[in-house]
Design a protein around this motif. Structure first.
Motif: not given
Length: 466
Positions: A297-316
């Motif tokens: 699950e912790t490793d999956r956070w990194a993958v999810e984070g890159l998706i949010i960064k690509k979309r220029e999400g507020t969390a990133a």
């Protein structure tokens, strides 16, 4: 309910949430402070050690008691007489009403305490308006003793051979069920793991929405009937205490055999008892699967984070901004030497290189720490892991550090708390923070033990530069 009562409850909850007690936590839905949940971490050196025992919604004065659909929580309504009268407290860690964890905590959830008016007590032990939620939780926690058999009226001073045997067997089955129900079963539900080992598939969202709240499924829907405020807390504590759980299994497995039936106690009866069989081999398998799934699950956070960064999400964007601010802050801080970089330019994964402070046991060491952020940060706190092996009573065998911070939304405060836990030379004894059993035993042992601890720590520091 009067405004006075609501203000009183709100203040009590805030006071508990602000203190540093690592064994109690409370939460409520923002829309209704009257629906209170609490969790008690089982005390160390008891059969309840590091278990997660939940108390259902505590509400003064019952009007109606019923099981809601698809939930193990009791639904009750507030009266108008708090704090003049004690609240009603329902224990919900009972395996669906099938497990009595204590002579005073029934399988149906009833908690027998004089402070609650559910048990006759001595004069002065009754409820008073000066008491509150915290005093209730501490009273319940006091029931979780090293010998709970003595909590049953009439058995307080029993010491014949039959009772001594019962005491030992009662402790043995509580230890087994505390692990099975309060730890393993709870974490399996959080992670979507079946008892047979099947894990529900989880993957990051691929929708085109720019709203982070839709990008990744949230665990914390406070408006839903599945109000689970302690999900993240239990996951983090599981990582702290994983080695202790394994050690408890190793010790208990010597005393009982798989398939051995639990012994029914004289005060237990059908419908209000603890029945079953020991199977520590199976519990260990399930524990290790939970640990593996949490790491994934912790490793999956990194993958999810890159998706949010690509979309220029507020969390990133928030984490990127915090990263830049923290880097600049440590450039100016002459008291701490460390560097921080993003892993693969991902703002959800930070790599920290910390240099041991001079004139301490860490002097000359170089320690790499990975800090992984959830896409739901700060609702989910980051997970830290020492990638450099270090023998330390506050660092688990897999590198997970035990630390706490009150400013959970501030990334820098997490780094500061990790360093503080690492550098503390004369900490007060607190078994809730000792996550490396071997290191803890040496650190708090004899003078010779402490010397051995320091030697092992120094060798680890020297290896960190190799």
């Amino acid at each position: 309910m009067s405004n006075h009562s609501i203000i009183r409850i709100t203040k009590e909850l805030a006071d508990i949430q602000k203190n540093s007690d690592l064994s109690l936590a409370v939460a409520c839905r923002d829309v209704d402070v009257r629906n209170v949940k609490a969790i008690i971490i089982g005390p160390s050196d008891t059969p309840y050690e590091f278990g997660f025992f939940e108390v259902g919604e505590m509400r003064p004065h019952i009007h109606k008691l019923e099981y809601p659909a698809n939930s193990s929580q009791f639904q009750v309504k507030f009266g108008k007489d708090y704090p003049a009268k004690a609240p009603t407290v329902v224990a919900t860690t009972t395996n669906g009403g099938r497990c009595r964890f204590n002579p005073n905590i029934y399988a149906q959830g009833k908690v027998c305490l004089s402070i609650l008016g559910t048990w006759r007590g001595e004069r002065g032990e009754e409820w008073s308006s000066a008491q509150g939620v915290e005093s209730i939780l501490i009273s319940i926690q006091s029931l979780m003793s090293s010998n709970p058999y003595e909590n049953e009226p009439g058995f307080e001073t029993a010491n014949d051979e039959g009772d001594k045997k019962n005491q030992k067997e009662y402790v043995a089955k509580i230890r087994h069920e505390s692990l099975r129900i309060s730890v393993i079963q709870r974490l399996e539900e959080y992670l979507g793991i079946s008892p047979t080992g099947e894990v529900a598939p989880q993957c990051p969202s691929t929708s085109d929405s720019d709203d982070d709240s839709h990008d990744i499924d949230r665990d914390y829907d406070e408006g839903s009937v599945n109000f689970e405020p302690f999900r993240d807390l239990c996951k983090r504590r599981f990582l702290w205490y994983f080695d202790s759980y394994l050690l408890a299994i190793k010790k208990a497995s010597v005393e009982v055999k798989d398939g051995q039936q639990f012994t029914r106690m004289p005060f237990e009866c059908t419908g209000n008892c603890m029945e079953g069989k020991f199977n520590y081999t199976e519990l260990e398998r399930r524990l290790r699967l939970i640990k593996k799934t949490l790491d994934e699950e912790t490793d999956r956070w990194a993958v999810e984070g890159l998706i949010i960064k690509k979309r220029e999400g507020t969390a990133a964007a928030n984490l990127q901004r915090q990263y830049e601010q923290v880097v600049e802050a440590y450039k100016r801080d002459k008291n701490v030497t460390l560097t921080i970089e993003l892993v693969d330019k991902n703002p959800f994964v930070w790599c920290i290189a910390y240099f041991g402070r001079p004139m301490t046991n860490l002097d000359g060491g170089l320690f790499r720490i990975k800090l992984s952020f959830s896409p739901r940060f700060p609702d989910e706190q980051p997970r830290a892991k020492f990638e450099t092996s270090l023998f330390h009573h506050r660092i688990a065998l897999d590198g997970t550090p035990c630390y706490t911070t009150k400013r959970v939304e501030d990334a820098k405060s997490h780094i500061e708390a990790i360093i503080e836990a690492l550098e503390e030379e004369s900490p007060p004894y607190d078994p809730r923070t000792l996550v490396n059993p071997e290191a803890s035993k040496l650190f708090w042992g004899s003078a010779d033990d402490k010397k051995m601890y320091n030697r092992k720590l120094r060798r680890a520091v020297q290896r960190s530069m190799e």
